[in-house]
Design a protein around this motif. Sequence first.
Motif, short mmCIF file in Angstrom:
data_model
loop_
_atom_site.label_atom_id
_atom_site.label_comp_id
_atom_site.label_asym_id
_atom_site.label_seq_id
_atom_site.Cartn_x
_atom_site.Cartn_y
_atom_site.Cartn_z
N SER A 1 37.83 -2.67 17.35
CA SER A 1 37.33 -1.32 17.11
C SER A 1 35.86 -1.28 16.76
O SER A 1 35.29 -0.20 16.61
N ARG A 2 35.22 -2.43 16.64
CA ARG A 2 33.82 -2.43 16.23
C ARG A 2 33.00 -3.31 17.15
O ARG A 2 33.50 -4.28 17.72
N TYR B 1 31.56 1.62 15.28
CA TYR B 1 32.73 1.91 16.12
C TYR B 1 32.39 1.62 17.57
O TYR B 1 31.34 1.98 18.08
N ARG B 2 33.31 1.00 18.24
CA ARG B 2 33.11 0.56 19.60
C ARG B 2 32.70 1.69 20.54
O ARG B 2 31.84 1.51 21.39
N SER B 3 33.31 2.87 20.38
CA SER B 3 33.01 3.95 21.32
C SER B 3 31.57 4.43 21.20
O SER B 3 31.01 4.95 22.15
N TYR B 4 30.98 4.27 20.03
CA TYR B 4 29.60 4.69 19.82
C TYR B 4 28.60 3.58 20.12
O TYR B 4 27.40 3.80 20.11
N VAL C 1 26.84 9.86 21.61
CA VAL C 1 27.80 9.94 22.70
C VAL C 1 28.85 8.85 22.50
O VAL C 1 28.52 7.72 22.17
N ARG C 2 30.10 9.19 22.69
CA ARG C 2 31.18 8.20 22.61
C ARG C 2 31.72 7.97 24.00
O ARG C 2 31.87 8.90 24.79
N ARG C 3 32.04 6.70 24.27
CA ARG C 3 32.53 6.34 25.59
C ARG C 3 33.82 5.55 25.46
O ARG C 3 34.00 4.76 24.54
N ASP D 1 39.12 3.70 18.07
CA ASP D 1 38.31 2.73 18.78
C ASP D 1 39.03 1.39 19.00
O ASP D 1 38.57 0.58 19.78
N GLN D 2 40.11 1.17 18.29
CA GLN D 2 40.82 -0.09 18.39
C GLN D 2 41.67 -0.15 19.68
O GLN D 2 41.83 -1.20 20.27
N SER E 1 41.10 -2.45 22.72
CA SER E 1 40.09 -1.89 23.62
C SER E 1 39.24 -2.87 24.42
O SER E 1 38.81 -2.53 25.52
#
Lengths: 94, 184, 997
Positions: free
Chosen positions: B105-106, B163-166, C613-615, C763-764, C827
């Motif tokens: 997640s990171r 956080y991974r998405s950011y 932005v989140r991806r 995010d995990q 992920s």
Amino acid sequence: MRIGCPVCGDRDAHEFTYQGDGSRTTPPLDADQDQWFAHVYERTNPMGRHTECWLHTGGCRAVLIVERDTVTHEIFSVRLAGAQAAIHDEEAGQ
Amino acid sequence: MADQSAPIEDGCFDRNNAKLSLSVEHPDHLVQIGFWPQSAAKVHKAVATRFKSKKTMPPGQFVSKGEALCIRSAFDAYLLINVDPVAARGDLSPDACAVTDLSHSRAAIAIVGPAVERFLNCDIAIDFSLEACPVGSAVQTSMHHIPVLLLRHAPERFVLYVYRSYARDLAGWMADMASPFQAG
Amino acid sequence: MSAYRLAENGHLIDRDKPVSFRFNGQTYSGFDGDTLASALLAQDVQHIAASFKYHRPRGVMTAGSQEPSGVVTLRSGGRQEPNCKAPEVEICEGLDAHPQNVWPSLGFDIQAVNGLLSPIFAAGFYYKTFFEAGQTGWHFFERFIRRAAGMGEASRLPDPDRYERANGFADVLVVGSGAAGLAAALTAARSGAKVLMAEEAAHFGGGLLASSATINGVPARQWCRETVLELTGLPNVTLMARTAIHGLFDDNTVGALERVADHKAQPEPHEARHRHWTIHAGQIVLATGAFERPMVFDGNDRPGVMLASAAVQYAACYGVAIGRAPVVMTNNDSGYQSAFDLRALGVPIATIVDPRDTVDPALLEQAASLSVTVRTGHVVASVSGRKGVKGVRIAPFDVRGGQLTGAGEHLEADAVLVSGGWTPNINLASQAGGKPAFDAELQAFLPGAPRPNVSFVSCGSAAGVFDLQSALASGQEAGRSATEKAGVKPLTTPTPTVEPTSPDVRPAAVFDIPPRRGKGKCFVDFQHDVTASDIALAHREGYVSVEHLKRYTTLGMAIDQGKNANMNALTLMARAQDRPIEEVGTTRFRPPYVPLSLGAIAGRETGRQFRPVRRSPIHDWHVSNDAVMLNTGPWERPRYYPKSGETITEAYIREATTVRKGVGMVDVSFLGKIDVQGPDAAEFLNRVYSNAFLKLPVGKARYGLMLREDGIVYDDGTTWRLSEHQYLMTTTTANAALVLAKMEYWHATAWPELRVKLTSLTDQWAGMAVAGPDSRAVLQAVVTDLALGAEDFGFMAVGNGRIGDIPVTIARLSFSGELAYEVFTASHHGLAVWEAIMAAGQDFDIIPYGTEALGTLRIEKGHVTATEIDGRTTADDLGLGGLCSKKKSFIGSALLGREALLENNRLQLVGLVSKESRALLPGAHLTASGSSESAGHVTATTYSPALERYIALGLLRRGRERHGETLTARFPLRGDTHEIEVVNPVFFDPDGSRMHG
């Protein structure tokens, strides 16, 4: 405005999200409609010292109960809510 | 493990110099241990044993043993880095603590150089001087509105977890923030 | 020629380094260190601007940032910056400056005709003239008025420069580097405190730079230089020049603007033009100095009328004489000092005019020794000349009556230097403190006490201490007390000695010279062209509150924010109301103290970096497969994947059709995912969801409905039981953060005894939904260690398997209404798993699908999302009443039973079918035939490939009773009416056999 998070220390207000009136206690889920109505809708709106609930969203995510003057923004006390509070108090006592 | 794609390309920081250098790190594991007042003592003991520490750390600090790190992230939680979830749980029962695997997640970014403090202060309203933020500090805050965790490993070395998405977006932001420090 | 360059003096300029620059289309030459004001004055260019309303010729009036009249536009193109104050602009090679608010040119400004019409354009012109013209009338004239009056124009081109923000920390922040500021900084710095000193100007020193006094036996500016050198050498000190503190906020948080590169032709590569600092200071010392006060008299705005101390600054710092025959008017002793200093610097002063009858004999003696004529009991009644000063009328004045007592005589002059007293700069102190206190001796306001949650101390002239020796002592004491309060042991040092004693700045209360016969233009606010008669007019019209006066006349509302106008305005107001000034009061001081560029406020949060932005972990695959992306909050999500030349409609129809007929896969990594873990996890879920959760078995998932405390639907999702103590909760994408915060709030404040831990897993986990009749077959081809046959893996089952080496968790859930599975994996493996499933699906012609098709599929099935969960609908309204358990209490259960929420007239979820074979409009209102009353509205629309019709979901009063009715959907903004039929919202496969198969 700066809020002193017991976990993280003094931080800028923009790290926190206001969660609502901190002086009210959530009634038991099976409490009657009148009690829940008062809890959800009825508020005093004091000009001065007030208890608020804040979440440290931009930091450690602790739920905080803050006593603050709504006019001068002076903060009188910050304490943790929830189980963290008990653990914090235990360690502070040592 | 095969077939992994990283959130940030290793080569995305291409202007590093002696003043400020950003690089991608790849921690093996990131695990949260959450506990309750009834089980706090047990969990503190397990952590202290693994990390050979004498006292319970207050929140906002971390210790290391080899590659493994232990961060006291809240009064009721620890974050362990480079310790796998099974090892993290050890003998602690599910009644005593919740173990949450956050390893994917990171993303982690190392920030190194004499300009680290000024760089972090571009965005973050925290005093990062050594007096206020000594080695061993774990700071949970936000950068560019994104929650991050910063560990100070040395006077001129921080590792940031996001956080991974950011991550890609923050990496771009950081590369841009770093450019004046890295120019010339 | 009146103004000219002196042969000597000018310690800030380097005469060996000439600099050429342009102003008003002409090239001029100055020296390195000159400001635009000083360089132009040196060439006798005095007329450099036109005033706001009347377009009167104007020049510089001051030598500092409070300049109201000498305002220009710098640069061009995307870097054009209007409203730059000439005394602040540092010239550099290639600087290009232009006058503003003139047409066609500075020299010939047609709009100066406004001056002739000035009686009409008096205070309140717009309000009074257009009061009854109505909106149309006002809008017609507004266009011309906007063009006729104004300051500079901003560029419409993108700004190519970089702007930054930063945070700073200090034990002691010293604002201002004049005598008191330097003394304070020195004390704090030597004591070892972490000191930050901010100076608005390019050079440290404030008034010391032009002072003729000596400090510890050396010239003031030398003491200043030595002090700055010492401070620069200390590791605990940061000095910031060109940095204006603009705001003082709670808890000693301070805003500052650093003009990093304004003094260069352009910033270096990677250098910012401006940087906004947020400084967190333990203690603050306000050494903000004082402004010399203008006086109000006929023609006091002409180029060549200037503050006396400004003239000294131009001579001492820049080697510029403002005239050959200047006249000094002063109501206090400091004007004399300025006159003597000018003489010593080589500027010829012949006449001093002073309304006071009695003046300190020592001053008169000194004047006489310099052959300077002093006319006591006299004032400058008027100035003649238009683009410059040609002469003055000196007339006798009665201080008591406040009136001229004679016509006086004409005197030739080319400059008028005015000292009307001194006004402490209390802006920052007043932003953060209590009411300022009026000091009758100084005829000015002094700072009030700080509010409880700020801590500052004022010193020096900002605190009303004008004597230089006392100011130094005052600064030291401020530094000492700030250091101590910051927790550092202060070091005391002896106060430097100053020679000679500073002049007495206490003025006679003469600030305005009413013209004889009431004629003449006496300016109070130079920037907004507000005159003394405007203030009198406003008073006559009943605007007696100082806040009303400000807004009605626009006094104090320009970029100098009243620094030159407020005190004189208050004096005139007080006199008109026959009240003491302290009763009239001041208007509120607000940040910013100086204008802030929007760039400095935005920093780097512009363009693509405007917000984070989140991806998804699968993002790159979507992009390289031609997905058209959509922003949902911070997330970038694939909206549709057009095949060559497809429109969005063609694409989503194809994608939705393929899912219903074969198989498709959609990325659902964006969903909120929360780890709910602990011995009391089940109890916790049972309290926050309206439907039962205590008995959910391990290895099963369940749809969960969450209400707000008031009984309205809040969010929905699915929760999977992974083990006895561990659950994975999913939420809607948009509400993920809010739901987590809400649950953390309930846990901490209402149920702290529950042993449960809530952690975001968004995010995990990467997630992908494989949907369609062939979905099972596709997954069976690629998943191992998990039996996915219909008997082994029923609807809502959850199990773990592998795809290749990668562990996956699969739940048989359906949002689309087809047979479907959600495949979750950690992920970093998301992309690999997605590609593996796509590869396995090739034999089944699998396609990716996006949010458009996802929307079509869910509408066909009557599944509600945020368009129906709109904060007003209950579970029952949405047809989900059965999910509100009658056997337990839960969040929202108590208030769910309120009368209004049970009425039968409520808006209920319905399906709508177009009878016109065209798309329905979301937001259209539903009306029964013959009625224009809204009975509901359309929430979400699509073309349905399954039904081959245009359909929508909607909310309709008593909707469930009205299936089969024909209604009209009205969209008045587009003039659209549309005949529709009300049907069951589950358009397709109403018994759900496809997803349960």
